[in-house]
Design a protein around this motif. Structure first.
Motif, PDB file in Angstrom:
ATOM      1  N   GLY A   1      14.247 -11.509   7.021  1.00 48.83           N
ATOM      2  CA  GLY A   1      14.378 -10.077   6.765  1.00 48.83           C
ATOM      3  C   GLY A   1      13.675  -9.298   7.875  1.00 48.83           C
ATOM      4  O   GLY A   1      12.861  -9.844   8.624  1.00 48.83           O
ATOM      5  N   GLY A   2      13.998  -8.012   7.957  1.00 51.32           N
ATOM      6  CA  GLY A   2      13.446  -7.175   9.021  1.00 51.32           C
ATOM      7  C   GLY A   2      11.922  -7.118   9.011  1.00 51.32           C
ATOM      8  O   GLY A   2      11.288  -6.923  10.050  1.00 51.32           O
TER       9      GLY A   2
ATOM     10  N   ASP B   1      18.638   0.592   5.920  1.00 45.09           N
ATOM     11  CA  ASP B   1      18.624   0.774   7.376  1.00 45.09           C
ATOM     12  C   ASP B   1      20.025   0.649   7.966  1.00 45.09           C
ATOM     13  O   ASP B   1      20.331   1.268   8.972  1.00 45.09           O
TER      14      ASP B   1
ATOM     15  N   GLN C   1       6.375  -2.554  14.240  1.00 40.49           N
ATOM     16  CA  GLN C   1       5.402  -3.669  14.311  1.00 40.49           C
ATOM     17  C   GLN C   1       4.208  -3.464  13.352  1.00 40.49           C
ATOM     18  O   GLN C   1       3.215  -4.186  13.443  1.00 40.49           O
TER      19      GLN C   1
ATOM     20  N   ASP D   1       8.300   2.105   4.575  1.00 40.23           N
ATOM     21  CA  ASP D   1       9.284   2.916   5.306  1.00 40.23           C
ATOM     22  C   ASP D   1       9.219   4.374   4.850  1.00 40.23           C
ATOM     23  O   ASP D   1       9.263   5.298   5.663  1.00 40.23           O
TER      24      ASP D   1
ATOM     25  N   ASN E   1      11.795 -13.382   1.816  1.00 41.11           N
ATOM     26  CA  ASN E   1      12.639 -12.362   2.431  1.00 41.11           C
ATOM     27  C   ASN E   1      11.935 -11.018   2.318  1.00 41.11           C
ATOM     28  O   ASN E   1      11.641 -10.551   1.216  1.00 41.11           O
TER      29      ASN E   1
ATOM     30  N   TYR F   1      10.706   3.499  10.225  1.00 37.46           N
ATOM     31  CA  TYR F   1       9.732   2.469   9.859  1.00 37.46           C
ATOM     32  C   TYR F   1       8.573   2.481  10.843  1.00 37.46           C
ATOM     33  O   TYR F   1       8.662   3.067  11.928  1.00 37.46           O
ATOM     34  N   ASP F   2       7.506   1.839  10.450  1.00 34.51           N
ATOM     35  CA  ASP F   2       6.276   1.749  11.244  1.00 34.51           C
ATOM     36  C   ASP F   2       6.439   0.526  12.164  1.00 34.51           C
ATOM     37  O   ASP F   2       6.207  -0.610  11.735  1.00 34.51           O
TER      38      ASP F   2
ATOM     39  N   MET G   1      25.625  -7.738   4.854  1.00 36.91           N
ATOM     40  CA  MET G   1      24.516  -7.356   3.978  1.00 36.91           C
ATOM     41  C   MET G   1      24.014  -5.972   4.351  1.00 36.91           C
ATOM     42  O   MET G   1      23.728  -5.702   5.514  1.00 36.91           O
TER      43      MET G   1
ATOM     44  N   ASN H   1       9.384  -3.644   2.302  1.00 40.99           N
ATOM     45  CA  ASN H   1       9.227  -2.556   3.281  1.00 40.99           C
ATOM     46  C   ASN H   1       9.484  -1.169   2.705  1.00 40.99           C
ATOM     47  O   ASN H   1       9.220  -0.175   3.382  1.00 40.99           O
TER      48      ASN H   1
ATOM     49  N   GLY I   1      21.029  -3.861   2.724  1.00 40.53           N
ATOM     50  CA  GLY I   1      20.019  -4.074   1.687  1.00 40.53           C
ATOM     51  C   GLY I   1      19.282  -2.813   1.287  1.00 40.53           C
ATOM     52  O   GLY I   1      19.633  -1.692   1.697  1.00 40.53           O
ATOM     53  N   THR I   2      18.237  -3.029   0.501  1.00 31.36           N
ATOM     54  CA  THR I   2      17.514  -1.913  -0.114  1.00 31.36           C
ATOM     55  C   THR I   2      16.671  -1.098   0.864  1.00 31.36           C
ATOM     56  O   THR I   2      16.199  -0.032   0.508  1.00 31.36           O
ATOM     57  N   SER I   3      16.477  -1.601   2.088  1.00 32.53           N
ATOM     58  CA  SER I   3      15.773  -0.772   3.084  1.00 32.53           C
ATOM     59  C   SER I   3      16.640   0.412   3.503  1.00 32.53           C
ATOM     60  O   SER I   3      16.136   1.379   4.065  1.00 32.53           O
TER      61      SER I   3
ATOM     62  N   GLY J   1      12.751  -7.635   2.809  1.00 31.57           N
ATOM     63  CA  GLY J   1      13.673  -6.507   2.934  1.00 31.57           C
ATOM     64  C   GLY J   1      12.985  -5.284   2.335  1.00 31.57           C
ATOM     65  O   GLY J   1      11.753  -5.200   2.316  1.00 31.57           O
ATOM     66  N   GLY J   2      13.765  -4.361   1.809  1.00 29.72           N
ATOM     67  CA  GLY J   2      13.164  -3.220   1.128  1.00 29.72           C
ATOM     68  C   GLY J   2      12.223  -3.719   0.037  1.00 29.72           C
ATOM     69  O   GLY J   2      11.120  -3.199  -0.166  1.00 29.72           O
TER      70      GLY J   2
HETATM   71  N1  LIG Z   1      10.113  -3.970  14.634  1.00 31.37           N
HETATM   72  C1  LIG Z   1       9.850  -3.759  13.338  1.00 31.37           C
HETATM   73  N2  LIG Z   1       8.611  -3.411  12.939  1.00 31.37           N
HETATM   74  C2  LIG Z   1       8.333  -3.180  11.647  1.00 31.37           C
HETATM   75  N3  LIG Z   1       9.250  -3.246  10.668  1.00 31.37           N
HETATM   76  C3  LIG Z   1      10.496  -3.580  11.002  1.00 31.37           C
HETATM   77  C4  LIG Z   1      10.875  -3.853  12.342  1.00 31.37           C
HETATM   78  N4  LIG Z   1      12.194  -4.176  12.353  1.00 31.37           N
HETATM   79  C5  LIG Z   1      12.623  -4.081  11.077  1.00 31.37           C
HETATM   80  N5  LIG Z   1      11.609  -3.718  10.256  1.00 31.37           N
HETATM   81  C6  LIG Z   1      11.645  -3.503   8.803  1.00 31.37           C
HETATM   82  O1  LIG Z   1      12.738  -4.195   8.274  1.00 31.37           O
HETATM   83  C7  LIG Z   1      13.547  -3.316   7.475  1.00 31.37           C
HETATM   84  C8  LIG Z   1      14.966  -3.792   7.476  1.00 31.37           C
HETATM   85  O2  LIG Z   1      14.977  -5.120   6.989  1.00 31.37           O
HETATM   86  P1  LIG Z   1      16.225  -5.753   6.286  1.00 31.37           P
HETATM   87  O3  LIG Z   1      17.463  -5.234   6.909  1.00 31.37           O
HETATM   88  O4  LIG Z   1      15.997  -7.208   6.246  1.00 31.37           O
HETATM   89  O5  LIG Z   1      16.056  -5.193   4.836  1.00 31.37           O
HETATM   90  P2  LIG Z   1      17.124  -4.815   3.755  1.00 31.37           P
HETATM   91  O6  LIG Z   1      18.255  -4.103   4.412  1.00 31.37           O
HETATM   92  O7  LIG Z   1      16.401  -4.136   2.674  1.00 31.37           O
HETATM   93  O8  LIG Z   1      17.653  -6.196   3.250  1.00 31.37           O
HETATM   94  P3  LIG Z   1      17.568  -6.910   1.801  1.00 31.37           P
HETATM   95  O9  LIG Z   1      17.466  -5.884   0.740  1.00 31.37           O
HETATM   96  O10 LIG Z   1      18.822  -7.685   1.771  1.00 31.37           O
HETATM   97  O11 LIG Z   1      16.457  -7.850   1.854  1.00 31.37           O
HETATM   98  C9  LIG Z   1      13.320  -1.957   8.102  1.00 31.37           C
HETATM   99  O12 LIG Z   1      13.581  -0.933   7.170  1.00 31.37           O
HETATM  100  C10 LIG Z   1      11.848  -2.045   8.483  1.00 31.37           C
HETATM  101  O13 LIG Z   1      11.025  -1.748   7.392  1.00 31.37           O
END
Ligand SMILES: Nc1ncnc2c1ncn2[C@@H]1O[C@H](COP(=O)(O)OP(=O)(O)OP(=O)(O)O)[C@@H](O)[C@H]1O
Ligand SMILES: [Mg+2]
Length: 378
Positions: free
Chosen positions: A306-307, A26, A219, A205, A176, A216-217, A20, A201, A22-24, A178-179
């Motif tokens: 999700g993150g 990362d 915590q 972000d 979830n 990202y910010d 995966m 996020n 995703g839209t973040s 994610g982004g």
């Molecule tokens: N320690 C942390 N503190 C704050 N935010 C965090 C931390 N770790 C991860 N994140 C957030 O999680 C995001 C990544 O999450 P994730 O990989 O689940 O999202 P994604 O790639 O968009 O996935 P999807 O679109 O499939 O849901 C980072 O961009 C950030 O915003």
């Protein structure tokens, strides 16, 4: 067994890999999943890779109209396949599993446009190249069949969430972060609903990158020190997406830096960057909480994956907005938060090989259940 599609497949427990990105934007999360139809799947290994800076910037750029996109998308897809292949190699090495014993890889690809309203959704991906690199069958392009059937093509994870997180006799919701943020609603009576609630996020972000120079910010510490500007929050929440009824899905096409700028310049009083961050965190928490209260009034537990589950400030805002609901990361329910989406795509690949539908028409609005994805044999 011969599937409804005429393929001969095993219903014995098998190994699947989910990838995966995703839209973040990362990076890539990958998991090795052991799964058999009808039994709860088990994560055996997890690996992650951040996007190299250049690839991340290119994916960001490809989210909006620009020069020579076809050529650039093809090159970005090859780089993504290389990164996916690295994650696969790490999973196999860490778990001591051979490529030959993995039935398939479910590779989501990188979404750069999501316009179900115009009949398409676009993920950059190179599944044929990935199958060549890994010597494992690849299932890709999970969303377009649901869109072709009139659906949103998203969210696709609620069926997996039910397989893993359902609790007998209780209304449980899965969030979830994610982004963008999506909810799966697992009702005690067996119904499953789900939809995207809005930004997760992505805007947080963007603002952290712009003002702190960090992706990202961490915590949510910066947001925690800011003050929520109630008038700005009201203005954000007036966006028509939040009052639209499901089925609905969203992404960078709807909520992007220019969307934020437009609101900030329309906002009479000046808000400090830190107050804007706090207000964006409140936007994610309030839009999720409002949607959840409306769609599942008797919810008792919110499982967060999700993150964004690592954003302590965001989680405490959610908990405050949902008194009486236990809000906690999915780690407590068996799968660590950053592994859930990748595990879902491993499970979706299995569904494809079994010839079983995995979209839920009540979630996506598709005309009916559909077998999702295209298969690139090993
Ligand atoms: N320690 C942390 N503190 C704050 N935010 C965090 C931390 N770790 C991860 N994140 C957030 O999680 C995001 C990544 O999450 P994730 O990989 O689940 O999202 P994604 O790639 O968009 O996935 P999807 O679109 O499939 O849901 C980072 O961009 C950030 O915003
Ligand atoms: Mg990610």
């Amino acid at each position: 067994m011969t599937t409804p599609c005429g393929w001969r497949v095993s219903t014995e427990p098998g190994l699947f890999i989910g990838l995966m990105s995703g839209t973040s934007l990362d990076g890539v999360d990958g998991v090795l999943l052991e799964s058999a139809p009808g039994t709860p799947p088990r994560v055996l290994a997890h690996a992650a890779r951040a996007f190299p800076t250049g690839l991340r910037a290119e994916f960001f750029a490809l989210n909006t109209a620009d020069f020579d996109e076809l050529h650039r998308s093809a090159l970005a897809a090859q780089q993504l396949a290389d990164l996916y292949a690295e994650v696969v190699a790490t999973l196999l090495r860490d778990s001591g599993v051979s490529a030959a014993s993995v039935r398939a890889i479910g590779a989501h690809g990188q979404t750069v446009r999501h316009r179900p309203d115009l009949g398409y959704t676009a993920q950059i991906n190179a599944p044929a190249l990935l199958a060549e690199r890994c010597g494992i069958a690849v299932v890709a392009d999970f969303r377009s069949r649901d869109v072709a059937a009139g659906g949103q093509g998203a969210p696709l994870v609620p069926a997996f969430h039910r397989a893993v997180f359902a609790v007998a006799g209780a209304d449980v919701a899965i969030l979830n972060l994610g982004g963008f943020a999506n909810l799966s609603l697992l009702f005690a009576d067996g119904r499953t609903l789900g939809f995207d609630t809005g930004p997760g996020n992505a805007l947080l972000d963007h603002w952290a990158q712009r003002h702190l120079g960090h992706p990202y910010d961490a915590q949510g510490a910066w947001a925690a020190g800011g003050a929520v500007r109630a008038d700005l929050l009201t203005q954000f929440l007036a966006d028509p997406y939040f009052s639209r009824v499901a089925p609905k899905s969203t992404g960078r096409d709807d909520f992007h830096p220019a969307w934020l700028e437009r609101h900030l310049s329309a906002h009479a009083a000046q808000a400090s960057p830190q107050d804007v961050q706090a207000t964006l965190a409140a936007l994610t928490a309030h839009s999720v909480a409002e949607a959840l209260r409306r769609a599942m009034p008797a919810v008792c537990e919110l499982v967060i994956c999700g993150g964004g589950a690592r954003n302590t400030d965001l989680l405490s805002r959610l908990q405050q907005a949902l008194p009486g609901v236990t809000c906690r990361p999915s780690d407590h329910s068996g799968i660590p938060a950053e592994q859930v989406e990748a595990a879902a795509f491993a499970w979706l690949a299995q569904q494809t090989l079994l010839g079983l539908p995995s979209n839920l028409p009540a979630v996506t609005g598709a005309a009916g259940p559909r077998v999702l994805g295209a298969v690139y044999p090993a």
